[in-house]
Every structure is written in C-alpha cells, then in structure tokens.
Design an enzyme around this catalytic site. Sequence first.
Site, PDB file in Angstrom:
ATOM      1  N   ASP A 119      -9.464  -4.622  -7.557  1.00  0.00           N
ATOM      2  CA  ASP A 119      -9.622  -5.784  -6.685  1.00  0.00           C
ATOM      3  C   ASP A 119     -11.089  -6.242  -6.629  1.00  0.00           C
ATOM      4  O   ASP A 119     -11.967  -5.652  -7.270  1.00  0.00           O
ATOM      5  CB  ASP A 119      -9.092  -5.415  -5.282  1.00  0.00           C
ATOM      6  CG  ASP A 119      -8.437  -6.588  -4.573  1.00  0.00           C
ATOM      7  OD1 ASP A 119      -8.776  -7.743  -4.875  1.00  0.00           O
ATOM      8  OD2 ASP A 119      -7.586  -6.335  -3.691  1.00  0.00           O
ATOM      9  N   ASP A 176      -3.911 -14.811  -2.982  1.00  0.00           N
ATOM     10  CA  ASP A 176      -2.776 -13.962  -2.589  1.00  0.00           C
ATOM     11  C   ASP A 176      -1.517 -14.772  -2.301  1.00  0.00           C
ATOM     12  O   ASP A 176      -1.538 -15.742  -1.539  1.00  0.00           O
ATOM     13  CB  ASP A 176      -3.135 -13.165  -1.331  1.00  0.00           C
ATOM     14  CG  ASP A 176      -4.063 -12.015  -1.644  1.00  0.00           C
ATOM     15  OD1 ASP A 176      -4.707 -12.042  -2.713  1.00  0.00           O
ATOM     16  OD2 ASP A 176      -4.149 -11.091  -0.820  1.00  0.00           O
TER      17      ASP A 176
HETATM   18  C1  GLA Z   1      -6.329  -8.448  -1.967  1.00  0.00           C
HETATM   19  C2  GLA Z   1      -5.391  -8.562  -3.170  1.00  0.00           C
HETATM   20  C3  GLA Z   1      -3.979  -8.240  -2.735  1.00  0.00           C
HETATM   21  C4  GLA Z   1      -3.918  -6.852  -2.123  1.00  0.00           C
HETATM   22  C5  GLA Z   1      -4.911  -6.746  -0.976  1.00  0.00           C
HETATM   23  C6  GLA Z   1      -5.053  -5.312  -0.477  1.00  0.00           C
HETATM   24  O1  GLA Z   1      -6.063  -9.412  -1.001  1.00  0.00           O
HETATM   25  O2  GLA Z   1      -5.469  -9.829  -3.736  1.00  0.00           O
HETATM   26  O3  GLA Z   1      -3.092  -8.332  -3.832  1.00  0.00           O
HETATM   27  O4  GLA Z   1      -4.214  -5.899  -3.120  1.00  0.00           O
HETATM   28  O5  GLA Z   1      -6.203  -7.164  -1.369  1.00  0.00           O
HETATM   29  O6  GLA Z   1      -5.973  -5.207   0.574  1.00  0.00           O
END
Ligand code: GLA
Length: 379
Positions: A119, A176
């Site tokens: 990430d 997301d």
């Molecule tokens: C980010 C990523 C998500 C998830 C969250 C976890 O937002 O884009 O897919 O992995 O972190 O905290």
Amino acid sequence: MGWNSWNAFSCGVTEDDVRDAADLLVDTGLRDIGYEYLVVDDCWMEAELDEDGRLEPNSEDFPSGIEALADYVHEKGLKFGIYSSAGDVTCQGYAASLGHERAHAEQFADWGVDYLKYDNCGDHRGRDAISRYAAMGQALVAVDRDIVYSVCEWGQNQPWQWGRNVGAHLWRTTGDIVVRWSTDSDEFGLGIVDIIDQMNDRDIAHQNGPGGWNDPDMLQVGNGPESGQAQHEEADVDRELTEAEERTHFSFWCLFSAPLMAGNDLAEMDDATREILTNEAAIAINQDPLGIQGTRDGAVENKEVWSKRLAGDECALILFNRGEHTAEIATTVETVDVPVDAERYRVSDVWSDDEWTTSGSITATVGPHDVAMFRVSPE
Ligand code: GLA
C-alpha cells in the site's frame, strides 16, 4: 483470482476469520472455480516493528503467527497473501516496510507468503513512488520464493507506466472501491460506475496484459452496509448495491480482465452472490489468455456498448444501461471488437445461458444499472 479480507472484515480481521475464509473458499467451490489467493489485508501486524526492525504479527488477533496461518491456507490448496505499506505505517497506523524492504521480504518468504499487497500509506520520507515500490520489488525478487507483487498506489503516479519495471504483477489504477453505485467527489471512495468510467477515461487499456494487470480494486459483490470496509464511510450514505449493480460490477471486472479478488464474508454468502461470483462464462471471459482490457465502443445517452477481443477471434460484449429506466440497446458486429467477415455469429448470453445466431445485429432489453453480456463467436 482470490479473496481479500479488507472489504468484509476491515481492521477487525483475526486469524480465525482467515482460517474460516480458507475453509469456505473450499466448501463453497470458489477455490475450484479459480479463487486461489487468500490475502490478509491491513491490521495483521503490531503497531511497531520489533527491535531488529522486523514485522511482528499482532499478538491479540494473530496469536499463532503468520507461518502457521500460511501453512493452514496451503493445506487447503490455496495460496497465501499478506499486506504492508511503502511508508512508515499502514493506512490503519500499523508498522510498515519503508526502509526495511529486504528484511521484510525475507520474513514473507520464510513464512511462506505467495502474494504481497503493498500500500501507499504512511510517511514516504521524501521518496517518490517509483523508488519506494522498486525497493520492495527488488527485495521480493531477491528472496528464494515466487511472490506475486500487487502495487496499491491508487493510480496517483500512473503505476501502469512503471509497474512492470518495478517488478509488479498488478497495480491499483484507482482509489478505494466502496459499496455504492457512485459517490460524489467530496465523499470517501469510488462507486462501481465511477471506477468503470475512470478505467476508460485514463486510456490505460494498452498497458494491461499477461504479467502486468490494471487493478480496479477488489470486488464488493455480496457486501452491504454492515461490511467492515463500509464502516470507514460516513454513516448516512446508502451503501447497498442492487443485484443488477452487482452483476454490472462483476461483468465489467471480467471485461477488463481485472484481478478478481472477492471481498465478501463467505460465511454469509447468499445464492445471488454465489451465482455472480461463480458465473463460469463470465470468468472464462475474465481469464481469456489474450488478457485484453475491454473498452467502450460507443454511447448514446445512457445506452453503452463495450467489448473486448478474445482468443480465437471471438469477442466479449457488454450492453450497459447506465440510466434509471429499462432500455433497448442495440449494436452490430461492425461496432464491436470482432472480425466482420463471417456470415453468421453465435451469440451466447453470459447471464441467462440463451444462445442464438445473427448475421450482425445484437439487441437486448436491459434494466436500470444492469448489463447484458455476451460472447460473440464467428461461425
Ligand atoms: C488502503 C487500500 C485499501 C485497503 C486499506 C487498508 O485504503 O487502498 O485497499 O488495503 O488501505 O487500510
């Protein structure tokens, strides 16, 4: 294809949830249809690295440790994935990997990890995305284990341009995904139709293909307001998808040749969700060996035509009704991505199993926010 803990369990995930998910991937038949990678997302680790700079599993939620969990997952005939971040902490504030790439990649390999989602949260210590993601890419190839490298940079620095160069096998193209049809720009996350549009508007289809995949994020099929990830949103938004919207979601991820990471609570999976996630005709389109990302061929008001070339001169076709009323949508083989020299074409409906032949025109009545999806084969 696989399953990831985030959308269903968010930061509450425990090793029991992961073991249950492994059992259920087998019992529901999802593993045998192709959902192979079981990935534990954020929050499996302690808040701090240990004194040697190593990641430690969270002692409360993962008391047996990661190696034991990976063994359990492997015994089920699945592959095991894990998560970290290219910053000083993860998105939920736990310990992460920037500056510790070699040591952490070795831990992952020792534990039997087959997949790393990496990430973009935490302090980047002034380093740009390419250098941060390359550091982990190099660390992963240096260890004695094949580890799929999933770059989760949200598409902010065009990872489709450098993903392959840093050793990535897939890279998030977009922010997301949330359990919504669409969101406003001031709200957290992207709805299904927002992501469909961004995948098209970014003009990145040519960057997609075997070995390097554009990743529009994990599936929200089967999730609702109670799902873990939804808890990160404002409380007063409508977080349901209709069955039509879930079908559209899955159809487009298949047309895009996108990674299919289920994200629902498998213990609560109803028949409608199972039917979508296990639609073999749709999955065959997703897994087509050419790995082409389908694109939009045309749009008139709310009626859209999308297609992608498949191996063997076939094509996958989506007639998409973006509007609020049932509509008839029509196209021809001249419009979509299939050779035009055949006299007749076989048209197989992915969602109803109907099959017919045509000399060229293809029409369907499509409900609001729904799709008709076909495989079109020259005869
Ligand atoms: C980010 C990523 C998500 C998830 C969250 C976890 O937002 O884009 O897919 O992995 O972190 O905290």
